[in-house]
Design an enzyme around this catalytic site. Structure first.
Site, PDB file in Angstrom:
ATOM      1  N   ASP A 197       0.842  -1.199   0.000  1.00 59.59           N
ATOM      2  CA  ASP A 197       0.000   0.000   0.000  1.00 59.59           C
ATOM      3  C   ASP A 197       0.878   1.249   0.000  1.00 59.59           C
ATOM      4  OD1 ASP A 197      -2.434  -1.681   0.519  1.00 59.59           O
ATOM      5  OD2 ASP A 197      -1.305  -2.091   2.336  1.00 59.59           O
ATOM      6  N   HIS A 202      -4.336  -3.399   6.601  1.00 61.43           N
ATOM      7  CA  HIS A 202      -4.173  -3.670   5.163  1.00 61.43           C
ATOM      8  C   HIS A 202      -5.537  -4.101   4.630  1.00 61.43           C
ATOM      9  CE1 HIS A 202      -2.892  -5.099   1.316  1.00 61.43           C
ATOM     10  NE2 HIS A 202      -3.381  -6.294   1.582  1.00 61.43           N
TER      11      HIS A 202
HETATM   12  P1  NAD Z   1      -1.877 -18.409  -3.858  1.00 58.39           P
HETATM   13  O1  NAD Z   1      -3.193 -19.081  -3.645  1.00 58.39           O
HETATM   14  O2  NAD Z   1      -1.297 -18.339  -5.211  1.00 58.39           O
HETATM   15  O3  NAD Z   1      -0.793 -19.111  -2.922  1.00 58.39           O
HETATM   16  C1  NAD Z   1      -1.054 -19.388  -1.585  1.00 58.39           C
HETATM   17  C2  NAD Z   1      -0.270 -20.635  -1.252  1.00 58.39           C
HETATM   18  O4  NAD Z   1      -0.367 -20.846   0.145  1.00 58.39           O
HETATM   19  C3  NAD Z   1      -0.817 -21.906  -1.947  1.00 58.39           C
HETATM   20  O5  NAD Z   1       0.233 -22.574  -2.614  1.00 58.39           O
HETATM   21  C4  NAD Z   1      -1.366 -22.705  -0.786  1.00 58.39           C
HETATM   22  O6  NAD Z   1      -1.263 -24.102  -0.997  1.00 58.39           O
HETATM   23  C5  NAD Z   1      -0.456 -22.236   0.339  1.00 58.39           C
HETATM   24  N1  NAD Z   1      -0.964 -22.511   1.659  1.00 58.39           N
HETATM   25  C6  NAD Z   1      -2.236 -22.508   2.110  1.00 58.39           C
HETATM   26  N2  NAD Z   1      -2.275 -22.861   3.397  1.00 58.39           N
HETATM   27  C7  NAD Z   1      -0.997 -23.073   3.788  1.00 58.39           C
HETATM   28  C8  NAD Z   1      -0.414 -23.471   5.002  1.00 58.39           C
HETATM   29  N3  NAD Z   1      -1.144 -23.721   6.088  1.00 58.39           N
HETATM   30  N4  NAD Z   1       0.925 -23.608   5.050  1.00 58.39           N
HETATM   31  C9  NAD Z   1       1.680 -23.376   3.964  1.00 58.39           C
HETATM   32  N5  NAD Z   1       1.172 -23.010   2.768  1.00 58.39           N
HETATM   33  C10 NAD Z   1      -0.156 -22.861   2.690  1.00 58.39           C
HETATM   34  O7  NAD Z   1      -2.008 -16.974  -3.176  1.00 58.39           O
HETATM   35  P2  NAD Z   1      -1.074 -15.700  -3.371  1.00 58.39           P
HETATM   36  O8  NAD Z   1      -1.616 -14.877  -4.470  1.00 58.39           O
HETATM   37  O9  NAD Z   1       0.342 -16.103  -3.380  1.00 58.39           O
HETATM   38  O10 NAD Z   1      -1.423 -14.890  -2.043  1.00 58.39           O
HETATM   39  C11 NAD Z   1      -1.015 -15.349  -0.773  1.00 58.39           C
HETATM   40  C12 NAD Z   1      -1.633 -14.486   0.326  1.00 58.39           C
HETATM   41  O11 NAD Z   1      -1.132 -13.160   0.275  1.00 58.39           O
HETATM   42  C13 NAD Z   1      -3.152 -14.344   0.242  1.00 58.39           C
HETATM   43  O12 NAD Z   1      -3.685 -14.408   1.537  1.00 58.39           O
HETATM   44  C14 NAD Z   1      -3.341 -12.957  -0.315  1.00 58.39           C
HETATM   45  O13 NAD Z   1      -4.599 -12.412   0.017  1.00 58.39           O
HETATM   46  C15 NAD Z   1      -2.231 -12.241   0.380  1.00 58.39           C
HETATM   47  N6  NAD Z   1      -1.816 -10.941  -0.175  1.00 58.39           N
HETATM   48  C16 NAD Z   1      -1.451  -9.977   0.724  1.00 58.39           C
HETATM   49  C17 NAD Z   1      -1.035  -8.737   0.282  1.00 58.39           C
HETATM   50  C18 NAD Z   1      -0.638  -7.660   1.267  1.00 58.39           C
HETATM   51  O14 NAD Z   1      -0.378  -6.536   0.811  1.00 58.39           O
HETATM   52  N7  NAD Z   1      -0.535  -7.893   2.570  1.00 58.39           N
HETATM   53  C19 NAD Z   1      -1.015  -8.488  -1.096  1.00 58.39           C
HETATM   54  C20 NAD Z   1      -1.366  -9.490  -1.997  1.00 58.39           C
HETATM   55  C21 NAD Z   1      -1.772 -10.717  -1.509  1.00 58.39           C
END
Ligand code: NAD
Length: 338
Positions: free
Chosen positions: A160, A188
Site C-alpha cells: 500500500d 491492510h
Molecule cells: P496463492 O493461492 O497463489 O498461494 C497461496 C499458497 O499458500 C498456496 O500454494 C497454498 O497451498 C499455500 N498454503 C495454504 N495454506 C498453507 C499453510 N497452512 N501452510 C503453507 N502453505 C499454505 O495466493 P497468493 O496470491 O500467493 O497470495 C497469498 C496471500 O497473500 C493471500 O492471503 C493474499 O490475500 C495475500 N496478499 C497480501 C497482500 C498484502 O499486501 N498484505 C497483497 C497481496 C496478496
C-alpha cells in the site's frame, strides 16, 4: 565466511511465492555477500509444485543461494529460522469479503505461531503477507509469546505504501525517488488511511510538501485515497488473481529495510504491535510510519506527527475495524478444534 541466514517462505508454491523466492535467493533482500538457506513450505498437495520451484531455483545458479529445501511440515519449516515470510493463506477471490477469510486463516496462523515458539530462534523476524495480514500476525504473535517477542512480528502494508508513492509520483510528474514519507495507517484493507500530510515531493530540484506539489486537496483526500485503498480489488478484477509481483516486491522491501535499516530522514510503513502511540490500543498490529536502525534491526514508531480532524476520522475507522477483526479472531481461536 558469513554464516548463512535461514529464511522460510510459506505458501511457496503460490503466485506470490514464485515471485518472492528469486529475490531472496539472488541477494536482493539480504545483500550479495550474504548466503541464504531457503526453506519453502506449502501444503502436502502442492509438494510437486514446490519441487518444481526448488529445481528452478537450482537452475538459476545463484552464488548467494547456499541451499534450498521443500518441506510440507511445520517442524522442518520453522526449525532454526532467522526470517519468516508467512505468505501461505487462502487468497481473496473476486467479490470475497475479508471477514470470510478470517476463520480459515486463524487456524493456520495459530498453528504457525505455536510452531515458531517451538522450533524457531527467539530472534526470528516475521512478516505476515497472507490476509487478513494484520490479524494473522496478531494471532501468530499471541501463540509464539514467551519465546518470540511481539516486536518481531509484523504485517505487510508496504505494498500500500509503494502504491501511494507511485500514485503521488504519477500525479506530480515525478519519479519514485522524488517522493518520500507517505504513510499507511492501520489495516491492510479498504479502511487503511494512506496519508500524504507529511510526505514531500522533489519537483525540478525543489523539495516541497505533497499538498503544495499536487495543488489539489480534493484529489488527495478523495481519489488518491480511494485508488490506494481499492488497488488490490482492481488488480483482482483485471488479472482474476490477486497482486503477486508487486506484493512479492513489497515484502522484500519490508524485510530488506528491517535487515539493513531505513534511509536517513525517511520512514516506511509497517504494521507492528502498537505500544499505545497515537492512542492506538496496545498490542493491535497497526500500520505506522517507522524508522529502523540497521545496527540493532529495531524499528521505532515515528513520533510527534499531527492529525487534523479528517485524519483522526480515518484512523478511528481503521482502528475500529482492526479491533473487531482481533475480537472475531480471538473468538475463532477459542472455538473448539481451532
Ligand atoms: P496463492 O493461492 O497463489 O498461494 C497461496 C499458497 O499458500 C498456496 O500454494 C497454498 O497451498 C499455500 N498454503 C495454504 N495454506 C498453507 C499453510 N497452512 N501452510 C503453507 N502453505 C499454505 O495466493 P497468493 O496470491 O500467493 O497470495 C497469498 C496471500 O497473500 C493471500 O492471503 C493474499 O490475500 C495475500 N496478499 C497480501 C497482500 C498484502 O499486501 N498484505 C497483497 C497481496 C496478496
Amino acid at each position: 565466511m558469513t554464516a548463512p541466514l535461514r529464511v522460510l517462505v510459506t505458501g511457496a508454491a503460490g503466485q506470490i511465492g514464485y515471485s518472492i523466492v528469486i529475490r531472496i535467493a539472488d541477494g536482493t533482500v539480504f545483500g550479495k555477500e550474504q548466503p541464504v538457506q531457503l526453506v519453502l513450505l506449502d501444503v502436502p498437495q502442492c509438494a510437486n509444485v514446490l519441487e518444481g520451484v526448488v529445481f528452478e531455483l537450482q537452475d538459476c545458479a545463484l552464488p548467494t543461494l547456499h541451499s534450498v529445501e521443500a518441506v510440507t511440515e511445520e517442524k522442518a519449516a520453522f526449525t532454526g529460522i532467522d526470517y519468516a515470510f508467512l505468505v501461505g493463506a487462502m487468497p481473496r477471490r473476486e467479490g470475497m469479503e475479508r471477514k470470510d477469510l478470517l476463520a480459515a486463516n486463524v487456524k493456520i496462523f495459530k498453528s504457525q505461531g505455536k510452531a515458531l515458539a517451538e522450533y524457531a530462534k527467539p530472534t526470528t523476524k516475521i512478516i505476515v503477507v497472507g490476509n487478513p495480514a494484520n490479524t494473522n500476525a496478531f494471532i501468530a504473535a499471541k501463540y509464539a509469546a514467551g519465546k518470540i517477542p511481539a516486536k518481531n512480528f509484523s504485517a505487510m502494508t508496504r505494498l500500500d505504501h509503494n502504491r501511494a508513492l507511485a500514485q503521488l509520483a504519477l500525479k506530480t510528474g515525478t519519479t519514485i525517488g522524488d517522493v518520500k514519507n507517505v504513510i499507511i495507517w492501520g489495516n491492510h484493507s479498504g479502511t487503511q488511511f494512506p496519508d500524504v500530510t507529511h510526505a514531500t515531493v522533489n519537483k525540478n530540484g525543489t523539495e516541497t510538501d505533497a499538498y503544495s506539489a499536487v495543488g489539489d486537496n480534493a484529489f488527495l483526500q478523495g481519489p488518491f485515497i480511494a485508488t490506494v485503498q481499492k488497488r488490490g480489488g482492481v488488480i483482482i478484477e483485471k488479472r482474476k488473481l490477486s497482486s503477486a509481483m508487486s506484493a512479492a516486491k513489497a515484502a522484500c522491501d519490508h524485510i530488506h529495510d528491517w535487515h539493513f535499516g531505513t534511509k536517513a530522514g525517511q520512514y516506511v510503513s509497517m504494521a507492528v504491535p502498537s505500544d499505545g502511540s497515537y492512542g492506538i490500543p496496545q498490542g493491535l498490529i497497526f500500520s505506522f510510519p517507522v524508522t529502523i536502525d540497521g545496527a540493532t534491526r529495531e524499528w521505532k514508531i515515528v513520533q510527534g506527527l499531527n492529525f487534523d480532524d479528517f485524519a483522526k476520522g480515518k484512523i478511528a475507522a481503521t482502528t475500529k475495524e482492526l479491533e473487531e477483526e482481533r475480537d472475531d479472531a480471538l473468538k475463532a481461536c477459542d472455538d473448539a478444534n481451532i
